[in-house]
Design an enzyme around this catalytic site. Sequence first.
Site, short mmCIF file in Angstrom:
data_model
loop_
_atom_site.label_atom_id
_atom_site.label_comp_id
_atom_site.label_asym_id
_atom_site.label_seq_id
_atom_site.Cartn_x
_atom_site.Cartn_y
_atom_site.Cartn_z
N ASP A 189 25.28 -98.37 -9.56
CA ASP A 189 25.25 -97.97 -10.96
C ASP A 189 24.72 -99.16 -11.78
O ASP A 189 24.61 -100.28 -11.28
CB ASP A 189 26.68 -97.61 -11.38
CG ASP A 189 26.83 -97.43 -12.87
OD1 ASP A 189 26.10 -96.61 -13.44
OD2 ASP A 189 27.68 -98.14 -13.47
N ALA A 232 25.31 -100.02 -16.00
CA ALA A 232 26.31 -100.64 -16.90
C ALA A 232 27.70 -100.66 -16.28
O ALA A 232 28.19 -99.63 -15.78
CB ALA A 232 26.33 -99.91 -18.23
N ALA A 260 36.55 -93.32 -26.08
CA ALA A 260 35.10 -93.36 -25.87
C ALA A 260 34.75 -93.56 -24.40
O ALA A 260 33.69 -93.13 -23.95
CB ALA A 260 34.48 -94.46 -26.70
N MET A 291 33.15 -91.76 -19.17
CA MET A 291 32.05 -92.68 -18.85
C MET A 291 31.46 -92.40 -17.47
O MET A 291 32.17 -92.13 -16.52
CB MET A 291 32.54 -94.13 -18.92
CG MET A 291 31.43 -95.14 -19.06
SD MET A 291 30.51 -94.97 -20.62
CE MET A 291 31.58 -95.88 -21.73
N LYS A 348 24.64 -88.86 -21.13
CA LYS A 348 25.20 -89.23 -22.43
C LYS A 348 25.44 -88.03 -23.35
O LYS A 348 26.36 -88.05 -24.15
CB LYS A 348 24.32 -90.28 -23.12
CG LYS A 348 24.18 -91.58 -22.32
CD LYS A 348 25.52 -92.20 -21.95
CE LYS A 348 25.39 -93.46 -21.10
NZ LYS A 348 26.61 -93.73 -20.31
N HIS A 408 28.54 -86.56 -22.19
CA HIS A 408 29.63 -87.46 -22.58
C HIS A 408 30.08 -87.15 -24.02
O HIS A 408 31.28 -87.07 -24.30
CB HIS A 408 29.13 -88.91 -22.46
CG HIS A 408 30.16 -89.96 -22.70
ND1 HIS A 408 30.27 -91.07 -21.88
CD2 HIS A 408 31.10 -90.12 -23.66
CE1 HIS A 408 31.26 -91.84 -22.35
NE2 HIS A 408 31.76 -91.29 -23.43
N ARG A 465 25.82 -87.06 -12.99
CA ARG A 465 27.08 -87.13 -12.26
C ARG A 465 28.08 -86.12 -12.86
O ARG A 465 28.04 -85.90 -14.07
CB ARG A 465 27.67 -88.54 -12.38
CG ARG A 465 26.77 -89.60 -11.82
CD ARG A 465 27.25 -90.96 -12.32
NE ARG A 465 26.34 -92.01 -11.88
CZ ARG A 465 26.16 -93.14 -12.59
NH1 ARG A 465 26.79 -93.34 -13.73
NH2 ARG A 465 25.34 -94.06 -12.13
N ASP A 473 31.40 -97.93 -11.29
CA ASP A 473 32.58 -98.44 -12.02
C ASP A 473 33.38 -97.35 -12.72
O ASP A 473 34.27 -97.67 -13.51
CB ASP A 473 32.14 -99.49 -13.05
CG ASP A 473 31.40 -98.86 -14.23
OD1 ASP A 473 30.41 -98.13 -13.98
OD2 ASP A 473 31.81 -99.10 -15.38
MG LIG Z 1 28.73 -97.66 -15.22
#
Ligand SMILES: [Mg+2]
Length: 273
Positions: A14, A16, A47, A51, A55, A58, A162, A188
């Site tokens: 991944d 970020a 927020a 994750m 986006k 999200h 995802r 993450d």
């Molecule tokens: Mg990430």
Amino acid sequence: MNNDTAKIKLVIFDWAGTTVDFGSRAPAAAFTGVFADNGITVSDQEAREPMGLNKREHLVAMLSQPAIASRWEEVHGRPWNEQDVDSMYAAFVPIQLEAIQKHAELVPGLLEAVEQLRSQEIQIAGTTGYFKAAAAAVAVKATAAGYTPDANFCADDVPQGRPAPWMIYRAMESLGVFPPSSVVKVGDTVADIQSGLSAGCWSIGVCDSSSLVGLSLSQLNELDADQREAKLANARETIMNAGAHAVIDTIADLPQLLSEFGNSNQRLEASLN
Ligand SMILES: [Mg+2]
């Protein structure tokens, strides 16, 4: 499973919170910012909850949280709708791009880990929930700092982000790597872990730089030992509860973990079944 199929040939990282942007602060800041612009206060934790998704999804996941949905109704006098999502997403894009410029440093230990993996003829790919322009901006900054994956796919490259496995399969296809049991996905977030499981590959979570911990390196280092351990323990638990095959405290631990994988084919086979 024979020895050949158990050999790891590809690691898919991944972006970020895993390879860049310790604490995954760029997306979190962009989401709190776009909600604030619509008169809604959301916490950092709210927020970060979805994750790893693409986006736009999200945004929908955040708006669908009952607490945020009721705050929206209070402020706007009506429930949120698809048009709100469209206008929020349009506003989100430039905020996200700006945040990336501030939060795209490489995670410490990444370059050494990648070098070690490549010395074992393991290829490296990147996948992200970022849209194309954001993914490109991150990749440019990473290349300048010395990290360039052999293949790179973002949420806009596939019909579903995802937890669907499509970005992983695109990476495998473009690099000519199969079967999935020779592939390791490292991320993450819960959505990262789920995508690795959806693909039928190894799914590993990283803790210290993660969105689950959500702190910059200096913020993490300022914690006392007990607080730091509590944060890491919470991230480990969330990752393992998502079904990960393994969890590492930091990206630097990955080569050692994979060398242990390579020495225990039976365990691999048992886990994948
Ligand atoms: Mg990430």
